[in-house]
Design a protein around this motif. Structure first.
Motif, PDB file in Angstrom:
ATOM      1  N   ALA A   1       0.825  -1.208   0.000  1.00  0.00           N
ATOM      2  CA  ALA A   1       0.000   0.000   0.000  1.00  0.00           C
ATOM      3  C   ALA A   1       0.860   1.259   0.000  1.00  0.00           C
ATOM      4  CB  ALA A   1      -0.926  -0.002   1.217  1.00  0.00           C
ATOM      5  N   MET A   2       2.041   1.200   0.588  1.00  0.00           N
ATOM      6  CA  MET A   2       2.946   2.352   0.617  1.00  0.00           C
ATOM      7  C   MET A   2       3.863   2.389  -0.606  1.00  0.00           C
ATOM      8  SD  MET A   2       2.282   4.037   3.237  1.00  0.00           S
ATOM      9  CE  MET A   2       2.074   4.212   4.962  1.00  0.00           C
ATOM     10  N   ARG A   3       3.668   1.467  -1.524  1.00  0.00           N
ATOM     11  CA  ARG A   3       4.454   1.376  -2.757  1.00  0.00           C
ATOM     12  C   ARG A   3       5.951   1.212  -2.467  1.00  0.00           C
ATOM     13  NH1 ARG A   3       1.585   2.939  -7.500  1.00  0.00           N
ATOM     14  NH2 ARG A   3      -0.491   3.638  -6.958  1.00  0.00           N
ATOM     15  N   ARG A   4       6.217   0.335  -1.516  1.00  0.00           N
ATOM     16  CA  ARG A   4       7.591  -0.026  -1.193  1.00  0.00           C
ATOM     17  C   ARG A   4       7.832  -1.446  -1.655  1.00  0.00           C
ATOM     18  NH1 ARG A   4       7.770   1.985   5.060  1.00  0.00           N
ATOM     19  NH2 ARG A   4       7.791   4.213   4.617  1.00  0.00           N
ATOM     20  N   PRO A   5       9.090  -1.879  -1.724  1.00  0.00           N
ATOM     21  CA  PRO A   5       9.339  -3.291  -2.015  1.00  0.00           C
ATOM     22  C   PRO A   5       8.703  -4.160  -0.916  1.00  0.00           C
ATOM     23  CG  PRO A   5      11.354  -2.025  -2.261  1.00  0.00           C
ATOM     24  CD  PRO A   5      10.332  -1.101  -1.695  1.00  0.00           C
ATOM     25  N   LEU A   6       8.121  -5.288  -1.302  1.00  0.00           N
ATOM     26  CA  LEU A   6       7.343  -6.082  -0.359  1.00  0.00           C
ATOM     27  C   LEU A   6       8.146  -6.562   0.851  1.00  0.00           C
ATOM     28  CD1 LEU A   6       5.089  -8.238  -2.695  1.00  0.00           C
ATOM     29  CD2 LEU A   6       4.508  -6.192  -1.422  1.00  0.00           C
ATOM     30  N   VAL A   7       9.440  -6.825   0.676  1.00  0.00           N
ATOM     31  CA  VAL A   7      10.228  -7.388   1.767  1.00  0.00           C
ATOM     32  C   VAL A   7      11.046  -6.310   2.495  1.00  0.00           C
ATOM     33  CG1 VAL A   7      11.760  -9.310   2.354  1.00  0.00           C
ATOM     34  CG2 VAL A   7      10.369  -9.450   0.329  1.00  0.00           C
ATOM     35  N   SER A   8      10.828  -5.048   2.211  1.00  0.00           N
ATOM     36  CA  SER A   8      11.586  -4.010   2.903  1.00  0.00           C
ATOM     37  C   SER A   8      11.085  -3.880   4.341  1.00  0.00           C
ATOM     38  CB  SER A   8      11.449  -2.669   2.190  1.00  0.00           C
ATOM     39  OG  SER A   8      10.126  -2.203   2.272  1.00  0.00           O
ATOM     40  N   GLY A   9      11.979  -3.540   5.238  1.00  0.00           N
ATOM     41  CA  GLY A   9      11.611  -3.437   6.652  1.00  0.00           C
ATOM     42  C   GLY A   9      11.302  -4.798   7.233  1.00  0.00           C
ATOM     43  N   ILE A  10      12.260  -5.714   7.122  1.00  0.00           N
ATOM     44  CA  ILE A  10      12.022  -7.094   7.540  1.00  0.00           C
ATOM     45  C   ILE A  10      11.667  -7.192   9.020  1.00  0.00           C
ATOM     46  CG2 ILE A  10      14.421  -7.673   8.052  1.00  0.00           C
ATOM     47  CD1 ILE A  10      11.989  -9.923   6.167  1.00  0.00           C
ATOM     48  N   GLN A  11      12.126  -6.236   9.825  1.00  0.00           N
ATOM     49  CA  GLN A  11      11.804  -6.262  11.250  1.00  0.00           C
ATOM     50  C   GLN A  11      10.295  -6.160  11.469  1.00  0.00           C
ATOM     51  OE1 GLN A  11      13.384  -3.764   9.751  1.00  0.00           O
ATOM     52  NE2 GLN A  11      12.369  -1.854  10.286  1.00  0.00           N
ATOM     53  N   LYS A  12       9.620  -5.427  10.579  1.00  0.00           N
ATOM     54  CA  LYS A  12       8.168  -5.304  10.673  1.00  0.00           C
ATOM     55  C   LYS A  12       7.506  -6.666  10.453  1.00  0.00           C
ATOM     56  CE  LYS A  12       6.881  -2.476   7.727  1.00  0.00           C
ATOM     57  NZ  LYS A  12       6.470  -1.466   6.778  1.00  0.00           N
ATOM     58  N   HIS A  13       8.013  -7.435   9.496  1.00  0.00           N
ATOM     59  CA  HIS A  13       7.481  -8.763   9.227  1.00  0.00           C
ATOM     60  C   HIS A  13       7.684  -9.686  10.423  1.00  0.00           C
ATOM     61  CE1 HIS A  13       8.001  -7.058   5.229  1.00  0.00           C
ATOM     62  NE2 HIS A  13       7.160  -7.981   4.758  1.00  0.00           N
ATOM     63  N   ILE A  14       8.872  -9.623  11.018  1.00  0.00           N
ATOM     64  CA  ILE A  14       9.177 -10.479  12.168  1.00  0.00           C
ATOM     65  C   ILE A  14       8.311 -10.107  13.365  1.00  0.00           C
ATOM     66  CG2 ILE A  14      10.985 -11.092  13.816  1.00  0.00           C
ATOM     67  CD1 ILE A  14      12.990 -10.718  11.480  1.00  0.00           C
ATOM     68  N   ILE A  15       8.190  -8.819  13.638  1.00  0.00           N
ATOM     69  CA  ILE A  15       7.415  -8.372  14.799  1.00  0.00           C
ATOM     70  C   ILE A  15       5.938  -8.711  14.632  1.00  0.00           C
ATOM     71  CG2 ILE A  15       6.606  -6.314  16.029  1.00  0.00           C
ATOM     72  CD1 ILE A  15       9.425  -5.146  15.563  1.00  0.00           C
ATOM     73  N   LEU A  16       5.375  -8.426  13.463  1.00  0.00           N
ATOM     74  CA  LEU A  16       3.952  -8.731  13.247  1.00  0.00           C
ATOM     75  C   LEU A  16       3.701 -10.237  13.212  1.00  0.00           C
ATOM     76  CD1 LEU A  16       2.878  -5.987  10.692  1.00  0.00           C
ATOM     77  CD2 LEU A  16       2.273  -6.170  13.098  1.00  0.00           C
ATOM     78  N   GLY A  17       4.638 -11.008  12.671  1.00  0.00           N
ATOM     79  CA  GLY A  17       4.489 -12.463  12.671  1.00  0.00           C
ATOM     80  C   GLY A  17       4.530 -13.031  14.077  1.00  0.00           C
ATOM     81  N   ALA A  18       5.490 -12.576  14.891  1.00  0.00           N
ATOM     82  CA  ALA A  18       5.591 -13.044  16.279  1.00  0.00           C
ATOM     83  C   ALA A  18       4.381 -12.588  17.092  1.00  0.00           C
ATOM     84  CB  ALA A  18       6.875 -12.534  16.909  1.00  0.00           C
ATOM     85  N   GLY A  19       3.932 -11.361  16.844  1.00  0.00           N
ATOM     86  CA  GLY A  19       2.721 -10.888  17.527  1.00  0.00           C
ATOM     87  C   GLY A  19       1.495 -11.700  17.147  1.00  0.00           C
ATOM     88  N   GLY A  20       1.423 -12.082  15.877  1.00  0.00           N
ATOM     89  CA  GLY A  20       0.302 -12.917  15.434  1.00  0.00           C
ATOM     90  C   GLY A  20       0.325 -14.294  16.078  1.00  0.00           C
ATOM     91  N   VAL A  21       1.519 -14.878  16.214  1.00  0.00           N
ATOM     92  CA  VAL A  21       1.634 -16.185  16.881  1.00  0.00           C
ATOM     93  C   VAL A  21       1.210 -16.069  18.337  1.00  0.00           C
ATOM     94  CG1 VAL A  21       3.281 -17.933  17.659  1.00  0.00           C
ATOM     95  CG2 VAL A  21       3.373 -17.112  15.315  1.00  0.00           C
TER      96      VAL A  21
END
Length: 113
Positions: A42-62
């Motif tokens: 949605a922010m028109r960034r590369p999908l895998v940029s800011g990998i820490q965001k993916h890790i934090i949201l994934g761990a929060g989801g678990v």
């Protein structure tokens, strides 16, 4: 005889499947990682940029999925306890009925010849 209390007893005869306790945490974790992908898209960034965001949201989801699973188990345990207690207090409303077999129900049916 069909005893209503027998239906509400925990006899530990149900064997849970391999994924039964992992389904909600894995699903919520994937949902968190998917949310990170969506935000990047949605922010028109590369999908895998800011990998820490993916890790934090994934761990929060678990963590959220595990918490929801424990709450669900507690809810169903309390519901079963309330139902069991009600049946014990009001046995006249839940009579034991004899088991009906197909042979008894269908004995009057005869094949058409």
């Amino acid at each position: 005889m069909n005893d209503p209390l027998e239906l509400l007893e925990n006899k530990n005869i149900r064997i849970p499947s391999f994924l039964s306790d992992k389904y909600n945490p894995i699903g919520c974790g994937l949902l968190g990682v998917g949310a990170a992908f969506f935000v990047n898209w949605a922010m028109r960034r590369p999908l895998v940029s800011g990998i820490q965001k993916h890790i934090i949201l994934g761990a929060g989801g678990v963590a959220l999925g595990s918490w929801l699973d424990s709450k669900r188990e507690a809810h169903f345990a309390e519901r079963d306890a309330v139902l069991r207690h009600y049946v014990q207090l009001h046995p006249e409303d839940f009579p034991k009925t004899p088991r009906v077999k197909y042979a008894d129900v269908l004995e009057s049916w005869t094949p058409i010849r």
